[in-house]
Design an enzyme around this catalytic site. Sequence first.
Site, PDB file in Angstrom:
ATOM      1  N   CYS A  65       4.766  -1.077 -21.001  1.00  0.00           N
ATOM      2  CA  CYS A  65       6.183  -1.041 -20.620  1.00  0.00           C
ATOM      3  C   CYS A  65       6.868   0.243 -21.088  1.00  0.00           C
ATOM      4  O   CYS A  65       7.912   0.595 -20.566  1.00  0.00           O
ATOM      5  CB  CYS A  65       6.900  -2.275 -21.153  1.00  0.00           C
ATOM      6  SG  CYS A  65       6.939  -2.381 -22.951  1.00  0.00           S
TER       7      CYS A  65
ATOM      8  N   GLN B  81      11.700  -6.145 -17.253  1.00  0.00           N
ATOM      9  CA  GLN B  81      10.426  -5.440 -17.357  1.00  0.00           C
ATOM     10  C   GLN B  81       9.309  -6.219 -16.664  1.00  0.00           C
ATOM     11  O   GLN B  81       8.458  -5.642 -15.976  1.00  0.00           O
ATOM     12  CB  GLN B  81      10.076  -5.217 -18.834  1.00  0.00           C
ATOM     13  CG  GLN B  81       8.769  -4.485 -19.046  1.00  0.00           C
ATOM     14  CD  GLN B  81       8.831  -3.036 -18.583  1.00  0.00           C
ATOM     15  OE1 GLN B  81       9.677  -2.285 -19.022  1.00  0.00           O
ATOM     16  NE2 GLN B  81       7.921  -2.642 -17.692  1.00  0.00           N
TER      17      GLN B  81
ATOM     18  N   ASP C 170       1.900  -3.315 -25.517  1.00  0.00           N
ATOM     19  CA  ASP C 170       3.278  -2.983 -25.894  1.00  0.00           C
ATOM     20  C   ASP C 170       3.225  -2.508 -27.347  1.00  0.00           C
ATOM     21  O   ASP C 170       2.195  -2.659 -28.027  1.00  0.00           O
ATOM     22  CB  ASP C 170       4.151  -4.252 -25.743  1.00  0.00           C
ATOM     23  CG  ASP C 170       5.622  -4.026 -26.078  1.00  0.00           C
ATOM     24  OD1 ASP C 170       6.078  -2.870 -26.082  1.00  0.00           O
ATOM     25  OD2 ASP C 170       6.329  -5.031 -26.335  1.00  0.00           O
TER      26      ASP C 170
ATOM     27  N   ARG D 213      21.710  -5.500 -23.627  1.00  0.00           N
ATOM     28  CA  ARG D 213      20.495  -5.369 -24.450  1.00  0.00           C
ATOM     29  C   ARG D 213      20.910  -5.616 -25.884  1.00  0.00           C
ATOM     30  O   ARG D 213      21.750  -4.901 -26.443  1.00  0.00           O
ATOM     31  CB  ARG D 213      19.886  -3.977 -24.286  1.00  0.00           C
ATOM     32  CG  ARG D 213      18.819  -3.687 -25.332  1.00  0.00           C
ATOM     33  CD  ARG D 213      18.015  -2.443 -25.047  1.00  0.00           C
ATOM     34  NE  ARG D 213      17.064  -2.674 -23.977  1.00  0.00           N
ATOM     35  CZ  ARG D 213      15.957  -1.941 -23.780  1.00  0.00           C
ATOM     36  NH1 ARG D 213      15.667  -0.933 -24.576  1.00  0.00           N
ATOM     37  NH2 ARG D 213      15.137  -2.207 -22.775  1.00  0.00           N
TER      38      ARG D 213
ATOM     39  N   ARG E  22      11.033  -0.360 -12.471  1.00  0.00           N
ATOM     40  CA  ARG E  22      12.219  -0.956 -13.111  1.00  0.00           C
ATOM     41  C   ARG E  22      13.424  -0.820 -12.173  1.00  0.00           C
ATOM     42  O   ARG E  22      14.218  -1.746 -12.021  1.00  0.00           O
ATOM     43  CB  ARG E  22      12.526  -0.247 -14.444  1.00  0.00           C
ATOM     44  CG  ARG E  22      11.444  -0.396 -15.515  1.00  0.00           C
ATOM     45  CD  ARG E  22      11.326  -1.832 -15.986  1.00  0.00           C
ATOM     46  NE  ARG E  22      12.599  -2.349 -16.451  1.00  0.00           N
ATOM     47  CZ  ARG E  22      13.102  -2.138 -17.681  1.00  0.00           C
ATOM     48  NH1 ARG E  22      12.395  -1.471 -18.570  1.00  0.00           N
ATOM     49  NH2 ARG E  22      14.266  -2.643 -18.037  1.00  0.00           N
TER      50      ARG E  22
ATOM     51  N   HIS F  14      12.125 -10.059 -22.110  1.00  0.00           N
ATOM     52  CA  HIS F  14      12.445  -8.803 -21.427  1.00  0.00           C
ATOM     53  C   HIS F  14      12.208  -9.037 -19.925  1.00  0.00           C
ATOM     54  O   HIS F  14      11.277  -8.486 -19.325  1.00  0.00           O
ATOM     55  CB  HIS F  14      11.556  -7.682 -21.974  1.00  0.00           C
ATOM     56  CG  HIS F  14      12.028  -6.299 -21.624  1.00  0.00           C
ATOM     57  ND1 HIS F  14      13.167  -6.051 -20.870  1.00  0.00           N
ATOM     58  CD2 HIS F  14      11.506  -5.066 -21.920  1.00  0.00           C
ATOM     59  CE1 HIS F  14      13.327  -4.744 -20.728  1.00  0.00           C
ATOM     60  NE2 HIS F  14      12.330  -4.135 -21.359  1.00  0.00           N
TER      61      HIS F  14
HETATM   62  N1   CP Z   1      10.497  -0.525 -21.219  1.00  0.00           N
HETATM   63  C1   CP Z   1      11.790  -0.367 -21.592  1.00  0.00           C
HETATM   64  O1   CP Z   1      12.588  -1.320 -21.587  1.00  0.00           O
HETATM   65  O2   CP Z   1      12.111   0.895 -21.929  1.00  0.00           O
HETATM   66  P1   CP Z   1      13.469   1.343 -22.648  1.00  0.00           P
HETATM   67  O3   CP Z   1      13.488   0.724 -24.005  1.00  0.00           O
HETATM   68  O4   CP Z   1      13.385   2.837 -22.671  1.00  0.00           O
HETATM   69  O5   CP Z   1      14.631   0.866 -21.823  1.00  0.00           O
HETATM   70  N1  NVA Z   2       8.706  -5.177 -27.433  1.00  0.00           N
HETATM   71  C1  NVA Z   2       9.399  -3.915 -27.316  1.00  0.00           C
HETATM   72  C2  NVA Z   2       9.712  -3.614 -25.902  1.00  0.00           C
HETATM   73  C3  NVA Z   2      10.341  -2.257 -25.682  1.00  0.00           C
HETATM   74  C4  NVA Z   2      10.690  -1.993 -24.264  1.00  0.00           C
HETATM   75  C5  NVA Z   2      10.664  -3.926 -28.154  1.00  0.00           C
HETATM   76  O1  NVA Z   2      11.379  -4.938 -28.152  1.00  0.00           O
HETATM   77  O2  NVA Z   2      10.945  -2.947 -28.831  1.00  0.00           O
END
Ligand code: CP
Ligand code: NVA
Length: 316
Positions: free
Chosen positions: A275, A149, A236, A119, A303, A146
């Site tokens: 999400c 997700q 989101d 990530r 997930r 993502h």
């Molecule tokens: N939706 C999601 O990716 O959640 P986190 O940021 O908690 O991993």
């Molecule tokens: N768009 C959001 C998704 C979080 C799971 C971010 O990148 O923070």
Amino acid sequence: MLISPLSRTKRNSNSKNPMQHLLSIEELNAEKLNALIDLAVDLKATRGNHPELPLSGQTWAMIFTKSSTRTRVSFEVGVRELGGSIMFLSSNDIQLGRGEPIKDTARVLGRMVHGCIIRTFDQQDVIDFSNYGNIPTINALTDAEHPCQILADLLTVKEKLGTWEGKKCVFIGDGDNNMSRSWIWAAKYLGFELVIASPETCLPPSDFMEKVNTPNVSLTTDPVEAIKGADVINTDVWLSMGQEGQKEKEALFGPYQVNEDILKNTAEGHIVLHCLPAYREKEITEQILELHADTIFQQAENRLHAQKAVLATIAR
Ligand code: CP
Ligand code: NVA
């Protein structure tokens, strides 16, 4: 003879170009998306009783340079449930955080672990890791996509509505973030109608839409019109990780809040997805989030199942 859903021949041979990594939805296609969702359904049904453990004897690493609850926990649990072990490497604790290049990190980890889940900010970093590490690599969120997700979201749509075929899906909020972009690619490959409703300056740019080049995704700045007849309403955060403090951007989104009013003209039986994490009274009201909590937390649970499908598919 029964074929286990986890059998290598079944899970990754139905394509001339088997999956080595999951770096984006963009690089997938309908066949691969459907295969992953079908495997996730199988794995959800056999949780705790899998006939095979494809990660047996393997150690996977997670490198996270952004916060996470769902992604981290679901991967830690998922790798273990498939027979592997996993180590979490915060970028602050490894030399990456002090400037060691991703390609060097990849060449070290690639000689020691069996797969890596990353990530971070820049999509190029997960691409570089996959190229230099020569081990299965998973994008656990970048600024561009993502993908994990979206697999969970699709599984949830399938469970709740039976199919995405013929459904009207709306993504309302920041139309040019990792979630919206991954949803756009999924719509292109799976053929469902997707409307992106966003302030003008937060719509996906024309070069991106030209690259996607699909007639079933449309863009609008009108949230009320977008949501008319929608079966799936997805939102989101307005400010993604790394954008904290962009108050001018956040101020654009008032009319795009998912609330009781805006949901008045949706299709009967519509579902609301988020999400998570959710910011109440910003992108979604407390009332609507709690009304749709059953779906939204099922989406979060999915997930685990979707990512186990990815792990089982790309593990070597
Ligand atoms: N939706 C999601 O990716 O959640 P986190 O940021 O908690 O991993
Ligand atoms: N768009 C959001 C998704 C979080 C799971 C971010 O990148 O923070």
